[in-house]
Design an enzyme around this catalytic site. Structure first.
Site, mmCIF file in Angstrom:
data_model
loop_
_atom_site.group_PDB
_atom_site.id
_atom_site.type_symbol
_atom_site.label_atom_id
_atom_site.label_comp_id
_atom_site.label_asym_id
_atom_site.label_seq_id
_atom_site.Cartn_x
_atom_site.Cartn_y
_atom_site.Cartn_z
ATOM 1 C CB CYS A 63 -2.297 -5.035 2.477
ATOM 2 S SG CYS A 63 -3.408 -3.687 2.044
ATOM 3 C CG HIS A 69 0.501 17.940 2.893
ATOM 4 N ND1 HIS A 69 0.968 18.011 1.598
ATOM 5 C CD2 HIS A 69 0.082 19.172 3.216
ATOM 6 C CE1 HIS A 69 0.797 19.249 1.148
ATOM 7 N NE2 HIS A 69 0.267 19.972 2.123
ATOM 8 C CB SER A 86 -1.052 0.016 1.107
ATOM 9 O OG SER A 86 -2.035 0.981 0.776
#
EC number: 4.1.1.50
Length: 124
Positions: free
Chosen positions: A84, A69, A64
């Site tokens: 995952c 940010h 994944s």
């Protein structure tokens, strides 16, 4: 057997070191180290430095992604750590993130993605 497909941590980090939040090379290293720590497989890392400050970055994983940010002017970072498989642990990535950004407070939303009824999964 897993009862879900993935583990997704949504992280709100406040009171972070403003210099770390604006250090694009440090952020890239933090992403790579986070991937290793959680036992995931790195495909690639992309980062971008904003002007006059702030950064964004994503580590694309076979399992994944880890994304960040930053807002140095607020001492704030928003992160997603989504993995995952049974062999990964997103909380191990959190240890690396905490060490680099040095937040004073962390809010964690812990989601199980792809919940399966009775441990089975059927596409329709």
């Amino acid at each position: 057997m897993l009862k879900y497909l993935g583990k997704h941590l949504i992280l709100e980090l406040w009171g972070c070191d403003p210099k770390a939040l604006d250090d694009i090379e440090g952020i890239e290293k933090m992403l790579v180290d986070s991937v290793k720590a959680c036992g995931a497989t790195l495909i690639c890392v992309r980062t971008h430095k904003f002007s006059p400050q702030g950064a964004t970055g994503v580590a694309v994983l076979a399992e994944s992604h880890i994304a960040i940010h930053t807002y140095p002017e607020y001492g704030y970072a928003a992160l997603d750590v989504f993995t995952c498989g049974e062999h990964t642990d997103p909380y191990k990535a959190l240890e690396v993130i905490r060490e680099f950004l040095k937040p004073k407070s962390i809010q964690i939303i812990d989601l199980k993605r792809g919940l399966m009824e009775n441990g089975t999964f059927e596409l329709k």
